[in-house]
Design a protein around this motif. Structure first.
Motif, PDB file in Angstrom:
ATOM      1  N   UNK A 108       0.836  -1.195   0.000  1.00 25.05           N
ATOM      2  CA  UNK A 108       0.000   0.000   0.000  1.00 25.05           C
ATOM      3  C   UNK A 108       0.882   1.261   0.000  1.00 25.05           C
ATOM      4  N   UNK A 109       0.437   2.265  -0.752  1.00 26.08           N
ATOM      5  CA  UNK A 109       1.227   3.490  -0.840  1.00 26.08           C
ATOM      6  C   UNK A 109       0.417   4.701  -0.405  1.00 26.08           C
ATOM      7  N   UNK A 110       1.097   5.709   0.144  1.00 22.32           N
ATOM      8  CA  UNK A 110       0.446   6.982   0.448  1.00 22.32           C
ATOM      9  C   UNK A 110       1.059   8.058  -0.437  1.00 22.32           C
ATOM     10  N   UNK A 111       0.202   8.983  -0.868  1.00 23.58           N
ATOM     11  CA  UNK A 111       0.637  10.053  -1.765  1.00 23.58           C
ATOM     12  C   UNK A 111       1.023  11.272  -0.926  1.00 23.58           C
ATOM     13  N   UNK A 112       2.214  11.792  -1.146  1.00 27.01           N
ATOM     14  CA  UNK A 112       2.678  12.970  -0.406  1.00 27.01           C
ATOM     15  C   UNK A 112       2.760  14.149  -1.369  1.00 27.01           C
ATOM     16  N   UNK A 113       2.162  15.264  -0.964  1.00 24.97           N
ATOM     17  CA  UNK A 113       2.238  16.484  -1.776  1.00 24.97           C
ATOM     18  C   UNK A 113       3.033  17.518  -0.998  1.00 24.97           C
ATOM     19  N   UNK A 114       4.062  18.086  -1.638  1.00 27.40           N
ATOM     20  CA  UNK A 114       4.796  19.188  -1.008  1.00 27.40           C
ATOM     21  C   UNK A 114       4.107  20.472  -1.454  1.00 27.40           C
ATOM     22  N   UNK A 154       5.968   4.030   0.524  1.00 33.61           N
ATOM     23  CA  UNK A 154       5.467   2.683   0.779  1.00 33.61           C
ATOM     24  C   UNK A 154       5.049   2.629   2.249  1.00 33.61           C
ATOM     25  N   UNK A 155       3.762   2.372   2.509  1.00 28.18           N
ATOM     26  CA  UNK A 155       3.219   2.516   3.861  1.00 28.18           C
ATOM     27  C   UNK A 155       3.927   1.606   4.870  1.00 28.18           C
ATOM     28  N   UNK A 181       9.476  10.141  10.676  1.00 32.01           N
ATOM     29  CA  UNK A 181       8.027  10.222  10.431  1.00 32.01           C
ATOM     30  C   UNK A 181       7.628   9.188   9.393  1.00 32.01           C
ATOM     31  N   UNK A 182       6.517   8.507   9.683  1.00 26.82           N
ATOM     32  CA  UNK A 182       6.001   7.527   8.718  1.00 26.82           C
ATOM     33  C   UNK A 182       4.559   7.904   8.371  1.00 26.82           C
TER      34      UNK A 182
END
Ligand code: FAD
Ligand code: FES
Length: 333
Positions: A1-7, A16-17, A79-80
């Motif tokens: 599972x992946x999380x999307x990070x926006x700067x 990758x979670x 941080x995760x």
């Protein structure tokens, strides 16, 4: 599972979670998120969470001050992400990895004692060992919370060998696990390479390596790398050790091209009952004394404890005005 990070106002990337910290995910995605130690000590990777959920791996990490915490700052290496997130941080291409870091299962192949409290540990991964001389990797030891950063002392190689020189820290969870618990053949997780103080090949300046204590490992790698090249650069190697008991580590330099290498050893606390004719005191003072002015003809690499790093930095930048791009260091926070 992946999380999307926006700067905010910038790049997007996925982490990758299960296994990525925010820092690792960003670097793997080729996003220049500021960082230095990767282990919570320096504070270079501070950011703000604007939206989303993020777990903190080490709540009391010294890289954040109380003021930072009150202002909502977090450390990307601690941080995760637990959901898609938006973060505020200023990225910079100078932080892009020179070799993309990856995670490996590494098997302990060998252990060799160099001094009473320093040993070389050789790990094997089933892939080419790709890193630059002077970089470090993160080792995950089951006895220690979080990762420990150790610098490679060897050079990149096709055999998949990553060598480290580790000093046993009294009471330290990670270093003592390496010395006492890990057996030949045991496997651990390893992540790397990281670090900005890698050997530059784009100039002909002579090289100065300054190693304080366990900072010997990356400086040995830099010296090995520079002297393996068929150019004319000389290497001035300064090793700041504590007592005569540490001297046997310097024998590692004996195998190198001696005609291009000058070695100076400085003892901070020589044992009065044992012979010692060499320099004593602070290693940065010996660098200044031995090289003489001007110092801006050289390329400087240094590694070791924070007080030594600060002393060398101050001497080079403030006193001798050595340009910033000729100075490369890692602080062993
Ligand atoms: C870039 C870099 C390169 C280094 N290279 C070398 C080297 O080549 N050789 C060498 O001997 N040493 C090196 N060090 C120092 C090394 O990483 C360890 O700090 C040292 O071995 C002491 O670790 P310890 O586990 O024995 O001691 P401990 O006191 O148990 O741990 C100290 C380190 O572990 C981390 N830590 C402590 N508690 C936690 C926690 N709860 N969660 C997450 N992290 C935690 C901290 O970052 C701290 O630096 C390097 C450090 C850095 C930053
Ligand atoms: S890189 Fe995160 S605290 Fe040093």
């Amino acid at each position: 599972m992946e999380h999307r990070i926006t700067i905010e106002g910038g790049a997007q990337f996925s982490v990758c979670a299960e296994e990525d910290t925010l820092l690792r995910g960003a670097l793997r995605a080729d996003v220049g998120l500021p960082h230095e130690c990767s282990v919570g000590g320096c504070g270079a990777c501070r950011f703000e969470l604007v939206e989303g959920e993020m777990a903190t791996l080490w709540a009391l990490a010294p890289g954040l001050t109380d003021r930072d915490r009150k202002r909502g700052k977090r450390l990307a290496c601690q941080s995760r992400p637990l959901s898609d997130c938006t973060i505020r941080v200023r990225c910079d291409d100078s932080y892009l990895p020179v070799v993309a870091p990856a995670r490996w299962r590494a098997r302990l192949e060998g252990r060799r004692m160099l001094t009473p409290d320093m040993s070389e540990f050789t790990f094997h991964v089933p892939s080419r060992a790709q890193f630059r001389a002077g970089q470090y990797a993160l080792l995950y030891l089951s006895e220690a919370q979080g990762a420990r950063a150790y610098s490679m002392s060897n050079l990149p190689n096709s055999e998949g060998l990553w060598q480290f020189i580790v000093r046993r820290v009294p009471g330290g969870a990670g270093s003592n696990a390496l010395f006492d618990s890990l057996q030949i053949g045991d496997q651990i997780a390893m992540d790397g390479p990281y670090g900005h103080a890698w050997l530059r090949d784009d100039n002909a300046r002579d090289i100065v390596c300054v190693a304080g204590g366990s900072g010997f490992a990356p400086m040995l790698s830099i010296a090995r790398g520079a002297l393996a090249q068929a150019d004319k650069r000389r290497v001035h190697f300064f090793y700041g050790a504590r007592t005569q008991a540490d001297l046997s580590a310097a024998a590692e330099l004996d195998e190198l091209a001696q005609q291009r290498l000058n070695t100076s050893i400085v003892l901070s606390s020589p044992e009065p009952s044992l012979p010692w004719q060499g320099a004593t005191g602070f290693v940065h003072a010996e660098v200044e004394r031995a090289l003489g002015a001007p110092l801006d003809q050289h390329e400087f690499y240094f590694a070791g404890p924070p007080p030594m790093i600060e002393a060398v930095q101050e001497m080079l930048m403030q006193k001798h005005r050595v340009p910033y791009n000729q100075i490369h260091f890692d602080r062993f926070v």
